[in-house]
Scaffold this motif. Sequence first.
Motif, PDB file in Angstrom:
ATOM      1  N   CYS A  89      -7.426  -2.337 -10.005  1.00  0.00           N
ATOM      2  CA  CYS A  89      -6.949  -2.160  -8.621  1.00  0.00           C
ATOM      3  C   CYS A  89      -7.241  -0.750  -8.120  1.00  0.00           C
ATOM      4  O   CYS A  89      -7.627  -0.565  -6.951  1.00  0.00           O
ATOM      5  N   LYS A 136       0.826  -1.204   0.000  1.00  0.00           N
ATOM      6  CA  LYS A 136       0.000   0.000   0.000  1.00  0.00           C
ATOM      7  C   LYS A 136       0.865   1.261   0.000  1.00  0.00           C
ATOM      8  O   LYS A 136       0.523   2.263  -0.651  1.00  0.00           O
ATOM      9  N   THR A 185      -9.459   0.074  -4.870  1.00  0.00           N
ATOM     10  CA  THR A 185      -8.849   0.852  -3.787  1.00  0.00           C
ATOM     11  C   THR A 185      -9.738   2.034  -3.401  1.00  0.00           C
ATOM     12  O   THR A 185      -9.946   2.317  -2.206  1.00  0.00           O
ATOM     13  N   ASN A 205      -7.419  -8.148  -2.427  1.00  0.00           N
ATOM     14  CA  ASN A 205      -6.328  -7.202  -2.188  1.00  0.00           C
ATOM     15  C   ASN A 205      -5.038  -7.930  -1.809  1.00  0.00           C
ATOM     16  O   ASN A 205      -4.285  -7.519  -0.918  1.00  0.00           O
TER      17      ASN A 205
END
Length: 382
Positions: free
Chosen positions: A338, A139, A342, A266
Amino acid sequence: MASQANFEEDSQKQPAIGHWKPLMPSKGNKEEPETVVQDAGGVDETQSTEQLNVSRLRSSSVEIREKGSEFLKEELHKAQKELKLKDKECERLSKVREQLEQELEELTASLFEEAHKMVREANTKQAASEKQLREARGKIDMLQAEVTALKTLVITSTPSSPNRELHPQLQSPSKTGFRKGHGRNKSTSSAVVSAASQNVTPEPVSRECKEVDSILFAEFQAWKESPTLDKSCSFLDRIYREDVGPCLDFTKQELSELVRVAVEQNTLTIEPVASQTLPMVKVSAEECGGPNGFRSQIVTKCALSGLPRTCKHRIMLGDSGNYYYISPSCRARITAVCNFFTYIRYIQQGLVRQDVELMYWEVMRLRREMSLAKLGFYPSEM
């Protein structure tokens, strides 16, 4: 009983008094008959006394025997009672010992079970911590990339000084032509560019018009009231059908499904690779000459499309440790999906504090990126 029998035998052996007297009286003594009568009376009294003594002895011996038997019975009864009490005490102690042994076994088993449980929990926590550390690092890398991209986007153009890099239509045709062609004489090219720049007038910057779709906005508002990642809701179901599914639909169907699951959970990792670590495919590997004689990058096979491409990145699904090399186009499609997940996760966690309409337009922008990526458009830096 033995003393009584001895007593009777002794009495029988003793001779009676006066039995040895002559029965015929002698001539010179006239008083002998009276003496005989007296002796007979004394014998009878003695015999009666002896019989009385014998009967008394017999009765006393019977009484003694009866009392002795009663005493023995009482002692036997007491001994039996004591034995019963001791048997009960032994039985109680045996039960206590068995109970203590059972409790000791249960305590030992529970201690071992608790120890194994603590070890398992420690291992699970360690694995979870390591996984969280990897996710946090991923992250951080993603946020750093986003910050870099945002910094790039912050450089916007103004009417007084438009940014020609963001608006290629403002560049002069001559300048564009010089970029695409080979290098020329420096003085000549600069003169042509200066002359062309004086004749070209800047074109107005085109602005994008937007209009909210009522159906999509209503679905987003319904999802925003109770955000969830369950794709059964109408908002996510439409995006899965129209954007996510087609964007992650690659030639290798099995690997595509694994990529989709990793993106949803994730757990997908994308990292750049050096050209030295790329697995070369002898059949499809190509080596072309670049400008000035430099060699271009080695082409390898993309794991998702199965085509020979220049793979600058690789992906890892979860903690499997297996890496798959992907082409820039496949990376752009995965990155677009993604980014969408997110952003909706940020909304679900309450990290996005904006107006509903602004969030809606950000979602539409991310959907547009997925649409462009699935059609094959991607930035040149990928």
